[in-house]
Design a protein around this motif. Sequence first.
Motif, mmCIF file in Angstrom:
data_model
loop_
_atom_site.group_PDB
_atom_site.id
_atom_site.type_symbol
_atom_site.label_atom_id
_atom_site.label_comp_id
_atom_site.label_asym_id
_atom_site.label_seq_id
_atom_site.Cartn_x
_atom_site.Cartn_y
_atom_site.Cartn_z
ATOM 1 N N PHE A 191 10.671 -19.448 10.591
ATOM 2 C CA PHE A 191 9.445 -19.190 9.827
ATOM 3 C C PHE A 191 9.047 -17.715 9.879
ATOM 4 O O PHE A 191 8.358 -17.217 8.992
ATOM 5 N N ALA A 192 9.500 -17.020 10.926
ATOM 6 C CA ALA A 192 9.133 -15.615 11.099
ATOM 7 C C ALA A 192 10.057 -14.660 10.356
ATOM 8 O O ALA A 192 9.633 -13.570 9.952
ATOM 9 N N ASN A 193 11.344 -15.047 10.170
ATOM 10 C CA ASN A 193 12.316 -14.091 9.620
ATOM 11 C C ASN A 193 12.717 -14.362 8.184
ATOM 12 O O ASN A 193 13.662 -13.743 7.669
ATOM 13 N N GLY A 194 12.035 -15.297 7.528
ATOM 14 C CA GLY A 194 12.343 -15.569 6.129
ATOM 15 C C GLY A 194 13.402 -16.615 5.901
ATOM 16 O O GLY A 194 13.999 -16.675 4.817
ATOM 17 N N GLY A 195 13.668 -17.475 6.901
ATOM 18 C CA GLY A 195 14.535 -18.618 6.650
ATOM 19 C C GLY A 195 15.920 -18.559 7.262
ATOM 20 O O GLY A 195 16.826 -19.254 6.784
ATOM 21 N N TYR A 196 16.120 -17.789 8.335
ATOM 22 C CA TYR A 196 17.436 -17.690 8.973
ATOM 23 C C TYR A 196 17.415 -18.323 10.358
ATOM 24 O O TYR A 196 16.517 -18.059 11.158
ATOM 25 N N THR A 238 8.141 -23.324 0.590
ATOM 26 C CA THR A 238 7.930 -24.035 1.853
ATOM 27 C C THR A 238 7.713 -23.056 2.989
ATOM 28 O O THR A 238 6.776 -23.191 3.782
ATOM 29 N N LEU A 239 8.587 -22.064 3.066
ATOM 30 C CA LEU A 239 8.470 -21.041 4.108
ATOM 31 C C LEU A 239 7.126 -20.328 4.034
ATOM 32 O O LEU A 239 6.441 -20.149 5.044
ATOM 33 N N ALA A 240 6.756 -19.916 2.829
ATOM 34 C CA ALA A 240 5.512 -19.154 2.661
ATOM 35 C C ALA A 240 4.297 -19.990 3.037
ATOM 36 O O ALA A 240 3.358 -19.491 3.670
ATOM 37 N N THR A 241 4.302 -21.261 2.659
ATOM 38 C CA THR A 241 3.161 -22.138 2.953
ATOM 39 C C THR A 241 3.009 -22.331 4.462
ATOM 40 O O THR A 241 1.899 -22.256 5.007
ATOM 41 N N ILE A 242 4.121 -22.586 5.149
ATOM 42 C CA ILE A 242 4.058 -22.783 6.604
ATOM 43 C C ILE A 242 3.617 -21.493 7.288
ATOM 44 O O ILE A 242 2.769 -21.521 8.200
ATOM 45 N N ALA A 243 4.184 -20.368 6.870
ATOM 46 C CA ALA A 243 3.819 -19.093 7.493
ATOM 47 C C ALA A 243 2.332 -18.792 7.312
ATOM 48 O O ALA A 243 1.655 -18.351 8.251
ATOM 49 N N ARG A 244 1.803 -19.027 6.107
ATOM 50 C CA ARG A 244 0.366 -18.783 5.876
ATOM 51 C C ARG A 244 -0.483 -19.724 6.723
ATOM 52 O O ARG A 244 -1.523 -19.335 7.269
ATOM 53 N N GLY A 245 -0.038 -20.976 6.831
ATOM 54 C CA GLY A 245 -0.778 -21.930 7.649
ATOM 55 C C GLY A 245 -0.800 -21.520 9.122
ATOM 56 O O GLY A 245 -1.842 -21.609 9.787
ATOM 57 N N LEU A 246 0.331 -21.044 9.624
ATOM 58 C CA LEU A 246 0.394 -20.608 11.020
ATOM 59 C C LEU A 246 -0.454 -19.356 11.249
ATOM 60 O O LEU A 246 -1.029 -19.177 12.329
ATOM 61 N N ARG A 247 -0.533 -18.528 10.227
ATOM 62 C CA ARG A 247 -1.421 -17.358 10.351
ATOM 63 C C ARG A 247 -2.879 -17.803 10.398
ATOM 64 O O ARG A 247 -3.690 -17.265 11.176
ATOM 65 N N LYS A 248 -3.248 -18.806 9.621
ATOM 66 C CA LYS A 248 -4.628 -19.307 9.619
ATOM 67 C C LYS A 248 -5.003 -19.927 10.965
ATOM 68 O O LYS A 248 -6.168 -19.895 11.362
ATOM 69 N N VAL A 249 -4.014 -20.514 11.654
ATOM 70 C CA VAL A 249 -4.275 -21.081 12.980
ATOM 71 C C VAL A 249 -4.889 -20.020 13.892
ATOM 72 O O VAL A 249 -5.829 -20.286 14.658
ATOM 73 N N VAL A 250 -4.361 -18.798 13.792
ATOM 74 C CA VAL A 250 -4.827 -17.715 14.657
ATOM 75 C C VAL A 250 -6.050 -17.018 14.078
ATOM 76 O O VAL A 250 -7.009 -16.709 14.797
ATOM 77 N N CYS A 282 4.306 -18.694 18.739
ATOM 78 C CA CYS A 282 3.754 -17.697 17.820
ATOM 79 C C CYS A 282 4.778 -16.616 17.502
ATOM 80 O O CYS A 282 5.816 -16.500 18.159
ATOM 81 N N PHE A 283 4.467 -15.822 16.476
ATOM 82 C CA PHE A 283 5.273 -14.646 16.139
ATOM 83 C C PHE A 283 4.363 -13.540 15.629
ATOM 84 O O PHE A 283 3.274 -13.790 15.118
ATOM 85 N N ALA A 284 4.821 -12.297 15.829
ATOM 86 C CA ALA A 284 4.000 -11.128 15.499
ATOM 87 C C ALA A 284 4.932 -9.914 15.322
ATOM 88 O O ALA A 284 6.079 -9.936 15.783
ATOM 89 N N PRO A 285 4.434 -8.856 14.649
ATOM 90 C CA PRO A 285 3.207 -8.829 13.851
ATOM 91 C C PRO A 285 3.434 -9.547 12.518
ATOM 92 O O PRO A 285 4.510 -9.460 11.956
ATOM 93 N N TYR A 286 2.429 -10.248 12.058
ATOM 94 C CA TYR A 286 2.508 -10.971 10.800
ATOM 95 C C TYR A 286 2.245 -9.995 9.652
ATOM 96 O O TYR A 286 1.328 -9.174 9.763
ATOM 97 N N PRO A 287 3.010 -9.996 8.545
ATOM 98 C CA PRO A 287 4.070 -10.953 8.188
ATOM 99 C C PRO A 287 5.483 -10.486 8.554
ATOM 100 O O PRO A 287 6.430 -11.243 8.402
ATOM 101 N N ASN A 288 5.649 -9.242 8.975
ATOM 102 C CA ASN A 288 6.992 -8.726 9.283
ATOM 103 C C ASN A 288 7.213 -8.778 10.797
ATOM 104 O O ASN A 288 7.125 -7.770 11.486
ATOM 105 N N SER A 289 7.535 -9.946 11.270
ATOM 106 C CA SER A 289 7.499 -10.198 12.714
ATOM 107 C C SER A 289 8.734 -9.662 13.428
ATOM 108 O O SER A 289 9.855 -9.709 12.915
ATOM 109 N N GLN A 290 8.493 -9.193 14.656
ATOM 110 C CA GLN A 290 9.542 -8.623 15.482
ATOM 111 C C GLN A 290 9.711 -9.369 16.813
ATOM 112 O O GLN A 290 10.624 -9.073 17.576
ATOM 113 N N ILE A 291 8.830 -10.315 17.078
ATOM 114 C CA ILE A 291 8.930 -11.071 18.322
ATOM 115 C C ILE A 291 8.395 -12.480 18.118
ATOM 116 O O ILE A 291 7.419 -12.687 17.376
ATOM 117 N N VAL A 292 9.062 -13.434 18.739
ATOM 118 C CA VAL A 292 8.589 -14.819 18.829
ATOM 119 C C VAL A 292 8.333 -15.103 20.303
ATOM 120 O O VAL A 292 9.146 -14.757 21.156
#
Length: 596
Positions: free
Chosen positions: A471-476, A504-516, A553-563
């Motif tokens: 979810f953090a790296n765009g589907g890999y 699907t990826l975008a929806t989940i990522a936005r939802g996880l961002r809203k959690v925080v 979690c992953f950060a920084p959103y949206p171009n994450s470098q760590i999980v």
Amino acid sequence: MALASGGQRHTGMQQQPAILLGLVVLFASAMVLRLGWLQLLHGDENRARADENRIRLLARNPVRGRILDRNGQVLVSSRLTYSLYLQPKLVNDQTWPALRAQLSQLMGVPEAQLDQKRRDGPGAQRYRIELASELTPQQVLRFREQSAGLKGAEVDLDVLRSYPHGSLAAHALGYTQPITEQEYKSLAKKGYQIRDRIGRIGLEAAFESHLRGAWGGQMVEVNAMGEIQRILGDRPSKAGKDLQTTLDLDLQRAAEQVLKDKPGGAIVALNPANGAILALASRPTFDPNFFSKSVTTQKEYDALFNSPVKPLLSRAMSAYDPGSTWKAVTAMAGMESGKFPPNTKLVTRGCITYGGHCFPDHNGAGFGTIGYEDALRFSSNTFFYQIGVGVGSIALHNAALSLGFTKPSGIEIGYEESLGLVGNERWAAQGRGWSKPGSTPWIPEDMASMSIGQSVVQITPLQLARAYAVFANGGYLITPHLVDQGLDWTDPPRRTKVDIKPATLATIARGLRKVVSDGTGAGMNVPNLPPVAGKTGTAEDSTGGPDHAWFACFAPYPNSQIVVVAFAQNTPGGGSVHALPMARKVLEVWTQLRKS
């Protein structure tokens, strides 16, 4: 006395020269035959035996390679130690008392201890008995000054593994132990000696051939007294190669620190782009220096290996109920099935009945009519019950498979990794792994539990980190690893594209961002952190213990470098209360390291 004709007297003396000559010829023939037998028929064998008595090989220990963090800081090294040995072939019961008294006075070792060691025998050393270990420089010097009068005793150098940071990253690094007699039978052909040590778990085992090096030694000629006359040959030992890991020592320290007040748990931090593991911590833990002690008692071994808290078990790679962190997987199954597209809205309630049980929402009232993003934000159970039950167990199981669950992750120390469990109707029909096929059918209660990561779902913190990296790296789907080995970890098959729609990826990522930003993970909103996306989780322990706490979690959103995945085992109170602060501290240290 009889007289011969002519008056000559006969005696037996005239026959003696012939008898003596015959005896000489007989003995000479025997000697010739014996020499021929020794030299012609068994010459090579006897020459080898003579050389064994005249020529000795003095082995030289290889120094095992160091293990380093990503910045070259030492995580594991080796230390030199001296031990006092007895050569039992050179000391008998008559000469031992005098030697024992000399050694006791010279080395400061009680005679009773020396006697006991001699009685215990050589053990794995085969040809020598260890009388004392960890000698001080003063003891070594005193021995060398008097060594000429201490026939049958010797002081030799040993190389032991050293873990300067104690228990830090113990499960990832592993430890070494002496090889067993049984192992020696197969390892001798690879150059191992009976005195060798071998990696047992962790990187020490996974990279054994890289780290171990090769034995060297001197070939010396000795006299009948065992004294060295001259050196016939010298081959230096070959040091093992250093191993640079992906671990970050400072981040690993932070991960270990946040676990200290928990009864058990784990921290996993990795790079979502390539799978490089930055921290891998587990609690309870152990100090691998324990295995480098020259002498350990059975009581000490039992205390470690039979401990009820299982300190040798890596919680980062053991499976547990994931709770609400699993809802991102259920969301993926709903959207990818086509039955519940990204714009789906569902009515949530206080509870929904499946089978004979009304499964509640955690607030007891529901959250009205909401979509995926708010369902993740509020962590609505009844929303995801409807999604999971609607798509069915096979679709949810397939979504989990595509995110790497129930399969080996590819980590180098994967032989210690649990594959976990994602139950489904086919698995239930086969007996659930403990019953007869057909006796344990899949029931509606199973499907509801599966939808929110309970009961029939068990995953490892490492698996969850790998899934959230998708979810953090765009589907890999990446391969988590502790050593780069000069490979490109962004190339197939080490990194593969997951069959998942961009929406699907975008929806989940936005939802996880809203959690925080405005949900159950709001505790992550602190000034010194970059934007974070993640999910809290509180899971009932299906084995009967107190609840588990999770935060992924992953950060920084949206171009994450760590999980980061934080797991607090049997720590009731909720993921936002216990696991989230753990992940926050790790992210704070990571952010500081980026700035330095």
